[in-house]
Design a protein around this motif. Structure first.
Motif, PDB file in Angstrom:
ATOM      1  N   PHE A  92       0.861  -1.186   0.000  1.00 37.20           N
ATOM      2  CA  PHE A  92       0.000   0.000   0.000  1.00 37.20           C
ATOM      3  C   PHE A  92       0.894   1.231   0.000  1.00 37.20           C
ATOM      4  N   VAL A  93       0.705   2.095  -0.993  1.00 38.17           N
ATOM      5  CA  VAL A  93       1.530   3.290  -1.098  1.00 38.17           C
ATOM      6  C   VAL A  93       0.654   4.534  -1.082  1.00 38.17           C
ATOM      7  N   VAL A  94       1.261   5.641  -0.641  1.00 39.05           N
ATOM      8  CA  VAL A  94       0.562   6.919  -0.592  1.00 39.05           C
ATOM      9  C   VAL A  94       1.394   7.963  -1.315  1.00 39.05           C
ATOM     10  N   LEU A  95       0.756   8.687  -2.220  1.00 38.09           N
ATOM     11  CA  LEU A  95       1.366   9.831  -2.881  1.00 38.09           C
ATOM     12  C   LEU A  95       0.876  11.085  -2.161  1.00 38.09           C
ATOM     13  N   PHE A  96       1.782  11.779  -1.490  1.00 39.34           N
ATOM     14  CA  PHE A  96       1.435  12.986  -0.750  1.00 39.34           C
ATOM     15  C   PHE A  96       1.595  14.190  -1.670  1.00 39.34           C
ATOM     16  N   LEU A  97       0.563  15.033  -1.715  1.00 43.26           N
ATOM     17  CA  LEU A  97       0.507  16.122  -2.685  1.00 43.26           C
ATOM     18  C   LEU A  97       0.366  17.477  -2.000  1.00 43.26           C
ATOM     19  N   SER A  98       0.888  18.492  -2.681  1.00 47.62           N
ATOM     20  CA  SER A  98       0.765  19.866  -2.201  1.00 47.62           C
ATOM     21  C   SER A  98      -0.620  20.413  -2.538  1.00 47.62           C
ATOM     22  N   ALA A  99      -0.859  21.656  -2.145  1.00 49.03           N
ATOM     23  CA  ALA A  99      -2.135  22.296  -2.458  1.00 49.03           C
ATOM     24  C   ALA A  99      -2.336  22.467  -3.956  1.00 49.03           C
ATOM     25  N   GLN A 100      -1.212  22.499  -4.695  1.00 48.55           N
ATOM     26  CA  GLN A 100      -1.272  22.597  -6.166  1.00 48.55           C
ATOM     27  C   GLN A 100      -1.340  21.212  -6.813  1.00 48.55           C
ATOM     28  N   HIS A 101      -1.494  20.167  -5.975  1.00 49.00           N
ATOM     29  CA  HIS A 101      -1.568  18.783  -6.433  1.00 49.00           C
ATOM     30  C   HIS A 101      -0.277  18.335  -7.107  1.00 49.00           C
TER      31      HIS A 101
END
Length: 224
Positions: free
Chosen positions: A125-134
């Protein structure tokens, strides 16, 4: 006949330089990587045999060292080179996501996930963490398990979101079975993550189920 005896235009390396890499077959590209053949076999012959043995280029890139070493003339050094090529491709795909809004290029996300986890032999299970600009901040593997399950805790995803100051996330897990069909448990996890992250003002943009050939989006299915 060795490759050096072939007409110049038919040699893989010269063909690539003259026509570009897209003009070459999988076997020809792989032959350039192999560089040399073995007694009685050119590098192209070896490449064709490898593709036949593993069934596809993707399967070859996902193979284990023990399986690779069963092929005559190949060992740990060449396997390390192959894995380095694979990792470079994965990093290049990840880099694409740091430069623009990931929602503007969903195929880039799918391609990245297929390369990163699609052919893992256990569920991860992986998570891509994104900024407010995606834009991509980082990718983390938060769980791994068996052939059928990787135990995921929404509170751990939430904790990592706070640490990365993420405004949104994309999550994904693979199905080692090769069937990219979300299960009832996958949908339940998606609902739990959505609720947990909403308390942090962080959006769950998508949940992908990934295999070596597919990345199925729950958002595209209307489940998010």
């Amino acid at each position: 006949m060795s490759i050096i005896d072939w007409p110049l235009a038919e040699r893989p390396r010269e063909k690539l330089l003259a026509q570009g890499p897209a003009a070459l077959s999988d076997a020809e590209l792989l032959a350039i990587f192999l560089r040399t053949g073995i007694k009685g076999m050119t590098a192209v012959d070896m490449a064709r045999q490898l593709l036949t043995q593993f069934g596809s280029l993707a399967a070859l890139l996902g193979c284990q060292l023990a399986d690779f070493e069963r092929c005559p003339g190949l060992g740990a050094a060449k396997y390390a080179q192959l894995m380095a090529c694979k990792e470079l491709a994965r990093r290049a795909l990840a880099e694409e996501m740091t430069l623009s809004d990931v929602l503007d290029g969903p195929d880039a996300v799918k391609n990245y996930l297929r390369w990163a986890i699609g052919r893992r032999d256990v569920e991860v299970f992986v998570v891509l963490f994104l900024s407010a600009q995606h834009r991509l901040i980082t990718v983390e593997e938060l769980a791994s398990g068996t052939l059928t399950e990787a135990r995921v805790y929404p509170r751990e995803v939430a904790r990592r979101c706070l640490q990365h100051n993420a405004a949104a996330v994309i999550v994904a897990h693979n199905h080692p079975s090769g069937v990219a069909e979300p299960s009832a448990a996958d949908r339940a996890l998606t609902a739990s993550l959505t609720a947990a992250l909403a308390l942090l003002d962080c959006r769950l943009l998508d949940h992908f189920v990934v295999t070596g050939s597919q990345a199925v989006s729950m958002a595209e299915l209307g489940w998010l």
